[in-house]
Motif scaffolding. Structure first.
Motif, mmCIF file in Angstrom:
data_model
loop_
_atom_site.group_PDB
_atom_site.id
_atom_site.type_symbol
_atom_site.label_atom_id
_atom_site.label_comp_id
_atom_site.label_asym_id
_atom_site.label_seq_id
_atom_site.Cartn_x
_atom_site.Cartn_y
_atom_site.Cartn_z
ATOM 1 N N GLU A 43 0.853 -1.220 0.000
ATOM 2 C CA GLU A 43 0.000 0.000 0.000
ATOM 3 C C GLU A 43 0.875 1.251 0.000
ATOM 4 N N TYR A 44 1.920 1.249 0.851
ATOM 5 C CA TYR A 44 2.758 2.440 0.910
ATOM 6 C C TYR A 44 3.585 2.596 -0.369
ATOM 7 N N LEU A 45 4.042 1.477 -0.938
ATOM 8 C CA LEU A 45 4.849 1.570 -2.167
ATOM 9 C C LEU A 45 4.041 2.146 -3.330
ATOM 10 N N ARG A 46 2.712 1.979 -3.257
ATOM 11 C CA ARG A 46 1.878 2.591 -4.308
ATOM 12 C C ARG A 46 1.981 4.114 -4.234
ATOM 13 N N LEU A 47 2.186 4.610 -3.025
ATOM 14 C CA LEU A 47 2.292 6.062 -2.818
ATOM 15 C C LEU A 47 3.729 6.530 -3.092
ATOM 16 N N ASN A 48 4.678 5.878 -2.445
ATOM 17 C CA ASN A 48 6.091 6.225 -2.632
ATOM 18 C C ASN A 48 6.865 4.976 -3.042
ATOM 19 N N PRO A 49 7.063 4.789 -4.338
ATOM 20 C CA PRO A 49 7.714 3.563 -4.826
ATOM 21 C C PRO A 49 9.135 3.370 -4.295
ATOM 22 N N ASP A 50 9.750 4.429 -3.741
ATOM 23 C CA ASP A 50 11.089 4.266 -3.158
ATOM 24 C C ASP A 50 11.046 3.548 -1.810
ATOM 25 N N GLY A 51 9.869 3.517 -1.175
ATOM 26 C CA GLY A 51 9.763 2.836 0.118
ATOM 27 C C GLY A 51 10.517 3.536 1.230
ATOM 28 N N THR A 52 10.606 4.861 1.148
ATOM 29 C CA THR A 52 11.258 5.608 2.233
ATOM 30 C C THR A 52 10.249 6.587 2.832
ATOM 31 N N ILE A 53 10.552 7.008 4.055
ATOM 32 C CA ILE A 53 9.716 7.982 4.742
ATOM 33 C C ILE A 53 10.566 9.225 5.055
ATOM 34 N N PRO A 54 9.962 10.387 5.048
ATOM 35 C CA PRO A 54 8.536 10.720 5.011
ATOM 36 C C PRO A 54 7.982 10.863 3.590
ATOM 37 N N CYS A 55 6.640 11.002 3.563
ATOM 38 C CA CYS A 55 5.945 11.280 2.305
ATOM 39 C C CYS A 55 4.746 12.159 2.664
ATOM 40 N N LEU A 56 4.572 13.222 1.895
ATOM 41 C CA LEU A 56 3.489 14.175 2.170
ATOM 42 C C LEU A 56 2.500 14.119 1.015
ATOM 43 N N VAL A 57 1.216 14.067 1.333
ATOM 44 C CA VAL A 57 0.212 14.101 0.269
ATOM 45 C C VAL A 57 -0.646 15.341 0.478
ATOM 46 N N HIS A 58 -0.591 16.249 -0.498
ATOM 47 C CA HIS A 58 -1.334 17.501 -0.393
ATOM 48 C C HIS A 58 -2.266 17.625 -1.590
ATOM 49 N N ASP A 59 -3.562 17.644 -1.325
ATOM 50 C CA ASP A 59 -4.560 17.723 -2.398
ATOM 51 C C ASP A 59 -4.270 16.704 -3.506
ATOM 52 N N GLY A 60 -3.933 15.494 -3.119
ATOM 53 C CA GLY A 60 -3.695 14.432 -4.098
ATOM 54 C C GLY A 60 -2.299 14.430 -4.694
ATOM 55 N N ARG A 61 -1.504 15.464 -4.373
ATOM 56 C CA ARG A 61 -0.134 15.545 -4.900
ATOM 57 C C ARG A 61 0.805 14.846 -3.917
ATOM 58 N N VAL A 62 1.641 13.944 -4.430
ATOM 59 C CA VAL A 62 2.549 13.187 -3.556
ATOM 60 C C VAL A 62 3.933 13.837 -3.566
ATOM 61 N N LEU A 63 4.428 14.170 -2.374
ATOM 62 C CA LEU A 63 5.745 14.810 -2.279
ATOM 63 C C LEU A 63 6.678 13.965 -1.421
#
Ligand SMILES: N[C@@H](CCC(=O)N[C@@H](CS)C(=O)NCC(=O)O)C(=O)O
Length: 251
Positions: A43-63
């Motif tokens: 589930e997390y890799l779908r958001l950040n394929p690098d598999g590292t933290i942190p990850c910010l999601v703002h209005d659907g934009r993944v940073l």
């Protein structure tokens, strides 16, 4: 909508946590347990394929990438500015953030992974650990995990990291003797970056970082921990790691 995927207030996760607290921005917090490998879940890799933290999601934009993420936070949200106005101070802030991220941080991190992360997972079933390594997408992270899990950091690389940490403590003390903050006269993202990397130095490097040898680093750390945003951020710690910051309480 703002969601932050993070671990403890520490190192890279703590950077956006503290920046958001300084700006007074509310966010949905999504805690990932690094020692349980939550950052490598499908589930997390779908958001950040690098598999590292942190990850910010703002209005659907993944940073991703904590340092540019802090700049995004400062630029996007209302609240006190965390980047100096003058070009010279902004340059100095970025100079230091680069130094923290590329030199000081990785050396401290290698020591931390060898003395803390490795021992924290090493007693688990080796087959389970190997399967966990196979799920890590980035080669550099796979190598770091393998070395930590199986105690494979070489004496030479650990010695070099220790040398870099000692050198960097000297560079930082010299800088803070001439300037109250990382950028110069104003508190900035550079201090947030440096605090997350260095708040536990008096505990992990007691002979090198203390009131006698590095009084300016100690004052700088205590001043940052004295800020309401830092108090609020370190209250979000879920493990004993967060306790280390209390060493900075003024007596
Ligand atoms: N350059 C990235 C590095 C991210 C990073 O490596 N984070 C560490 C935690 S501080 C991590 O996710 N480690 C878990 C892993 O390697 O599996 C950033 O600044 O965001």
């Amino acid at each position: 909508m703002l969601t932050l995927y993070h671990w403890e207030p520490n190192a890279n996760s703590g950077k956006p946590m503290l920046a958001l607290a300084e700006k007074g921005v509310a966010y949905e917090s999504h805690y990932l347990d690094l020692l349980k490998f939550d950052q490598h879940s499908p589930e997390y890799l779908r958001l950040n394929p690098d598999g590292t933290i942190p990850c910010l999601v703002h209005d659907g934009r993944v940073l991703t990438e904590s340092t540019p993420m802090m700049e995004y936070i400062d630029e996007t949200f209302e609240g006190p500015p965390l980047r100096p106005i003058s070009a010279r101070e902004r340059w100095r802030m970025r100079w230091w953030m680069r130094y923290f991220d590329a030199y000081f941080g990785p050396s401290l991190s290698m020591i931390g992974w060898s003395v803390f992360v490795g021992p924290a997972v090493r007693q688990r079933d080796p087959q389970e650990l190997r399967a966990a390594i196979d799920r890590i997408p980035l080669e550099t992270r796979r190598i770091a995990w393998r070395k930590a899990m199986f105690n494979e950091f070489s004496a030479e690389e650990l010695d070099e990291s220790r040398r870099r940490v000692v050198f960097s403590i000297g560079v930082l003390e010299k800088h803070l003797t001439a300037h109250p903050w990382i950028a110069g006269d104003s508190y900035s993202l550079g201090d947030i970056n440096g605090f997350n990397l260095g708040y536990a130095l008096p505990l992990t490097q007691p002979e090198r970082c203390n009131d006698q040898k590095t009084p300016h680093i100690m004052e700088w750390l205590r001043s940052i921990y004295g800020r309401p945003a830092a108090r609020e951020t370190w209250k979000k710690a879920r493990t004993h790691m967060g306790e280390r910051v209390k060493l900075l309480e003024r007596g």
